[in-house]
Design a protein around this motif. Structure first.
Motif, PDB file in Angstrom:
ATOM      1  N   ASP A 150       0.882  -1.167   0.000  1.00 42.73           N
ATOM      2  CA  ASP A 150       0.000   0.000   0.000  1.00 42.73           C
ATOM      3  C   ASP A 150       0.917   1.212   0.000  1.00 42.73           C
ATOM      4  O   ASP A 150       1.430   1.606   1.051  1.00 42.73           O
ATOM      5  N   GLU A 178      -4.612   7.834  -5.467  1.00 41.93           N
ATOM      6  CA  GLU A 178      -3.306   7.198  -5.653  1.00 41.93           C
ATOM      7  C   GLU A 178      -3.303   6.361  -6.923  1.00 41.93           C
ATOM      8  O   GLU A 178      -2.332   6.355  -7.690  1.00 41.93           O
ATOM      9  N   LYS A 200      -9.446   1.506  -2.922  1.00 46.29           N
ATOM     10  CA  LYS A 200     -10.307   1.963  -1.818  1.00 46.29           C
ATOM     11  C   LYS A 200     -10.939   3.289  -2.197  1.00 46.29           C
ATOM     12  O   LYS A 200     -10.252   4.175  -2.700  1.00 46.29           O
TER      13      LYS A 200
HETATM   14 MG   LIG Z   1      -4.134   4.761   2.350  1.00 39.64          MG
END
Ligand SMILES: [Mg+2]
Ligand SMILES: Nc1ncnc2c1ncn2[C@@H]1O[C@H](COP(=O)(O)OP(=O)(O)OP(=O)(O)O)[C@@H](O)[C@H]1O
Length: 292
Positions: A150, A178, A200
């Motif tokens: 991550d 991201e 996410k």
């Molecule tokens: Mg994060």
């Protein structure tokens, strides 16, 4: 099964205001939380709370000891024998949470954690790299049969490096911003060893892309969100714990989304929900037992 979490253990100072201060304003916070944070530490606390055996790999300054951060992790059940205390500057995150729109500004200071190297990472059954530079992932990912990454803010600092490191891990977690910084489409990141890309999406849940499927899970509403720091780390930890137990991506994605939503209702970066809370919330939402 031994989990290893590689990355930061920070002193988090989170000030809660109704809205973001203006430039030059002398703002008064309405609430404050000070304690253990950092993506790798938060992730490890969540896994330990599920009863998993987890080792944290981090470099900290003596302030982490004086502030009781190591003690807090030990109490949570995290193995800290790979956390080295070295003389130098502390790792600190200053966070401003604006309550009205639940937006956040984070100022991270990387102290001694900048000296973390791949050869400090032990082997394990699963390695998770949390917000570390991509070159460290390239150095150490092969020390375990399974791994995840991550990259967090590294996605903006070094998007090409992150895209390269992704091919050395089994799966990658990114939030939407991201992901956009690193690739045009999540499926572009399915290369090398990488079998899954998990995106996410905050209150809009999460998406999982693999070679043969595209799955979505919604983020349940489990009360008023008060602190979104650590939601992504709770998500990653629960995804990994459930996936490594069941190999069921859809179940893992749902359980992780419930964990993220539950974390958002709790104050404090590493203040993770318990196994029982998670199982109960999952049952209330999906009507099924979640074996953790
Ligand atoms: Mg994060
Ligand atoms: N406000 C919210 N309401 C409900 N669920 C949430 C909320 N924020 C986050 N979640 C849940 O937590 C998961 C992870 O949060 P998010 O998408 O913010 O990850 P992130 O950006 O990696 O977080 P972090 O800031 O910890 O790095 C989401 O996919 C969702 O399931």
């Amino acid at each position: 099964m031994r989990f290893v979490s590689v990355g930061n253990l920070n002193l988090d100072v989170n000030a809660f205001l109704s809205e973001h201060p203006r430039v030059g304003e002398n703002a008064i916070a309405e609430g404050l939380w000070v304690g253990a944070g950092g993506a790798a530490a938060n992730y490890a606390v969540m896994l330990a709370s599920l009863g998993r055996s987890v080792s944290l790999v981090s470099l900290v300054s003596p302030l982490a000891v004086r502030a009781g951060l190591l003690q807090r992790l030990v109490e949570a059940g995290v193995d800290v024998s790979y956390v080295r205390v070295i003389e130098g500057e502390p790792n600190v995150a200053l966070i401003i949470t604006a309550k009205r729109e639940l937006s956040r500004t984070v100022i991270s200071y990387r102290g001694v954690s900048r000296q973390l190297r791949g050869d400090m990472v032990p082997s394990g059954d699963h390695l998770h790299f949390a917000s570390v530079r991509p070159s460290l992932v390239l150095e150490a990912a092969r020390r375990a049969p399974l791994s995840s990454y991550d990259p967090g803010g590294e996605s903006f600092k070094d998007p090409r490096g992150v895209a390269e490191a992704v091919s050395e891990v089994s799966w990658v977690f990114l939030n939407e911003r991201e992901c956009k910084a690193v690739a045009r489409d999540p499926s572009e990141l399915l290369r090398g060893r990488s079998e899954m890309v998990i995106v996410k999406r905050g209150p809009r849940g999460a998406l999982l892309v693999s070679a043969d499927s595209r799955l979505e899970a919604s983020a349940p509403s489990l009360g008023e969100p008060v602190d979104v720091t650590g939601t992504g780390d709770a998500f990653d930890a629960v995804f990994n714990a459930v996936f490594l137990k069941t190999r069921d991506p859809e179940l893992s994605l749902r359980a992780a989304s419930v964990a993220g939503a539950l974390k958002s209702t709790r104050l404090g970066s590493s203040n993770m929900p318990s196994r029982e809370e998670l199982a109960k919330a999952f049952k209330d939402i999906y009507g099924e037992e979640l074996e953790l």
